[in-house]
Design a protein around this motif. Structure first.
Motif, short mmCIF file in Angstrom:
data_model
loop_
_atom_site.label_atom_id
_atom_site.label_comp_id
_atom_site.label_asym_id
_atom_site.label_seq_id
_atom_site.Cartn_x
_atom_site.Cartn_y
_atom_site.Cartn_z
N VAL A 116 0.86 -1.20 0.00
CA VAL A 116 0.00 0.00 0.00
C VAL A 116 0.89 1.24 0.00
O VAL A 116 2.09 1.17 0.23
N LEU A 117 0.28 2.40 -0.24
CA LEU A 117 1.00 3.67 -0.18
C LEU A 117 1.20 4.06 1.29
O LEU A 117 0.36 3.72 2.13
N PRO A 118 2.26 4.80 1.58
CA PRO A 118 2.32 5.42 2.91
C PRO A 118 1.10 6.32 3.08
O PRO A 118 0.60 6.89 2.10
N LYS A 119 0.61 6.44 4.31
CA LYS A 119 -0.55 7.30 4.54
C LYS A 119 -0.09 8.74 4.72
O LYS A 119 1.01 8.97 5.22
N PRO A 120 -0.92 9.71 4.32
CA PRO A 120 -0.57 11.07 4.72
C PRO A 120 -0.79 11.20 6.23
O PRO A 120 -1.61 10.48 6.80
N VAL A 121 -0.01 12.07 6.84
CA VAL A 121 -0.21 12.33 8.28
C VAL A 121 -1.50 13.12 8.44
O VAL A 121 -1.71 14.13 7.77
#
Lengths: 401, 401
Positions: B184-189
């Motif tokens: 998966v993509l890193p999540k935005p903070v």
């Protein structure tokens, strides 16, 4: 302790097995002639061997000076704070007859009573009718369906019984119908908050029907209800400790309490022989066993020092049966003290013996009140027995980094 | 205990000095061959002399059965409730590398990770790059200024690092960018409350810049952040105890923890010789010293019984250095047990020795687990060590009239 959140976050599932062997009323007071308590008088070679290899101490079921009833004393042994974990009067009575309560059930304690022609209460206990009569009357009242609510009525003893209301959306926020005095009418059941209105109506309809049924059964020609309550919403042992727990107990009260905390209650006979056989037969299926030995408490309550000694000696003779099972942790203790000299439960702390390959042995060589004073467990609250047992079974992860 | 309000109201400033000597992982389990623990096997004439003149006991770092990590165990020794005094993941990581955090700093734990061309995470640990590589990459990212926020990036070990956001009005109420899974993509903070919106924007801007910088450094071609947190707002030891406290510890973790509670961390070498010299050199400037001896814990974790014995014996040989300093109170204890047999921290209670002209001596003649069972301090929670030390230094006024 009783810090369920902490224990939940640390506990892990493992094959390790724990046996909690509870000798009801174990602690005692010395016979003035010998200076020895019941446990000190008993010949207990097997417990002494375990004490020498293990670690001992003294535990307070509720707190120093507090004499516990059987329920708080057992709740503490299971790791539940005995002061904050309250059980409603109705539920306690249901537990005492080992009723399998559902989470939504509303339970009340009932008394058969005598009323005069004007309906005024003349005897709140109906002359303490026989237990046989109680069974007969409960059968007459049992099984009513009031709107969508099923009503179960189960005898306890003499004039006492339990009523269970089972249905959707019931509330236990109800006032007693028992006015706790004679010369007055029974009170209608009142809703203590608006959500309880429908349940109050059900209870009052039940009371009205029961009055008609009982009319011809003087002196038990009416009934009184009190202590409406529900099964407590405590987390179960499965959730807190991730254990698969089983109870081996022949008295209904202890079976009922064990159910409340999530244990499977195993069918068993009432002798030690039968209880130990039940343990061996079910040993593979569970990783925690609460094994309850009742006789010592009864002997203490009867003031029968010698019989209490005999019960402890008999129990000791069964301990070699545990050797082939090789439990990872064996805890032997009582739920409270019942000194024969007092003929009653007492506040005296209870000897605790913990045997495990990972305990740090102390110098105690005999399992007894006076030896346990110098034990490595020190003197500690009974609610800490479960965390200690879990730790010694290597079933608790490290807290923090 | 940990009743800071009570202690604050009673503590007074005085010239009396307290030394808290912590032998990390001190408690042990007996060698099956000898029946003696590491401490019982070690020849410790100086500690034994102190035990004979002083008072001893056994303390539980967190509670019976609970195995503590180093941080909760040390917090308890400093008098802070180890269960309620939580440290965020980011702060804990910063503490572990002895970063000097300011009260407004927001800290996150970082992982270098590998992402594919589409930006999907393929390895959350970037193939566990070397610590040298980590240092190099952190240097590339360190020192960015995003709007008014200074961003510090400091290496920990392998793929792990710490990010500190320093500026005005920052919030740590931020969600992780680490999705804790691959593919998966890193999540935005994300801001967990409206006050954190600006800080989330800073963090995301940092992540965007870092991604560009790291693009060519595969397998460490991106990073993940989690555990945003701030330095805890606990009262400092100066406020609670009115002490001027100093820490002498060579491992970053313990230096960091000492800073969190307000201690001056003194520069020191890592040998006992150097630590004791640092103590002597700074003895006039402080009235409380936390002196940390690491070796016993490492030996226990390695399962090296003999080395743990040797560390304890070495430490004992340094104790005569304290005689000319003549501290008003000397406490010798551990933060937790680390039995060589378990090769890990454990739940077993820890021997405590308190030496002071005002302690009430007991009959313990040797500093050991089994002797301490019978000590005058009994078995007690580690958070009570500080109040006891303060009392014995005559630094606590009478409570109530």
């Amino acid at each position: 302790m009783a810090d369920f959140a902490l224990l939940k976050s640390l506990s892990i599932i493992s094959p390790a097995r724990i046996i909690l062997l509870v000798i009801d009323g174990l602690g005692g007071l010395p016979d003035p002639k010998t200076g020895k308590t019941e446990l000190e008088t008993a010949r207990t070679p097997n417990m002494d061997k375990l004490a020498a290899a293990g670690i001992c101490g003294l535990s307070d079921p509720v707190g120093p000076g507090i004499t516990p009833g059987s329920s708080p004393a057992h709740l503490a042994l299971f790791g539940y704070d005995p002061v904050t974990c309250n059980i409603g009067r109705g539920v306690l009575e249901a537990v005492g007859i080992d009723l399998d309560l559902q989470p939504g059930d509303v339970v009340a304690r009932g008394n058969f009573c005598t009323v005069d022609k004007a309906g005024l209460i003349t005897d709140r206990r109906a002359g303490r009718i026989s237990s046989e009569k109680c069974v007969e009357l409960c059968r007459l009242l049992d099984g009513a369906a009031i709107w969508n609510v099923k009503v179960m009525v189960r005898p306890v003893k003499e004039h006492r019984f339990v009523v269970v209301f089972r249905g959707e959306g019931l509330s236990s926020e109800l006032g007693d119908s028992d006015p706790q005095q004679t010369g007055v009418l029974p009170k209608p059941v009142t809703a203590l908050n608006p959500e309880a209105t429908a349940t109050a109506r059900v209870a009052n309809q039940f009371l009205a029907q029961a009055k008609v049924i009982l009319a011809e059964h003087s002196p038990a020609n009416n009934l009184l209800l009190r202590g409406f309550s529900r099964r407590p919403g405590w987390p179960l042992m499965q959730a807190i400790y991730k254990l698969t727990p089983a109870a081996i107990a022949s008295y209904p009260m202890y079976r009922g309490l064990a159910r409340l905390v999530g244990m499977d209650v195993l069918p068993t006979g009432s002798t030690m022989e039968e209880e130990f056989r039940t343990l061996a037969l079910n040993y593979e299926k569970y990783d925690f066993f609460f094994l309850h030995i009742k006789g010592a408490d009864s002997a203490g309550e009867d003031g029968d020092f010698a019989r209490k000694v005999a019960v402890i000696e008999e129990l000791d003779s069964f301990l070699p049966r545990l050797t082939p099972l090789n439990p990872d942790v064996l805890v032997i203790t009582g739920d409270h003290s019942t000194p024969a000299l007092l003929k009653a439960h007492s506040w005296h702390p209870v000897p605790v013996l913990l045997s495990s390959p990972w305990c740090r042995p102390d110098k105690v060589k005999k399992f007894s009140e006076s030896a346990c004073i110098a034990g490595g467990l020190g003197r500690f609250p009974a609610v800490e027995i479960m965390p200690l047992a879990m730790a010694n079974a290597l079933k608790l992860n490290k807290f923090g980094a």
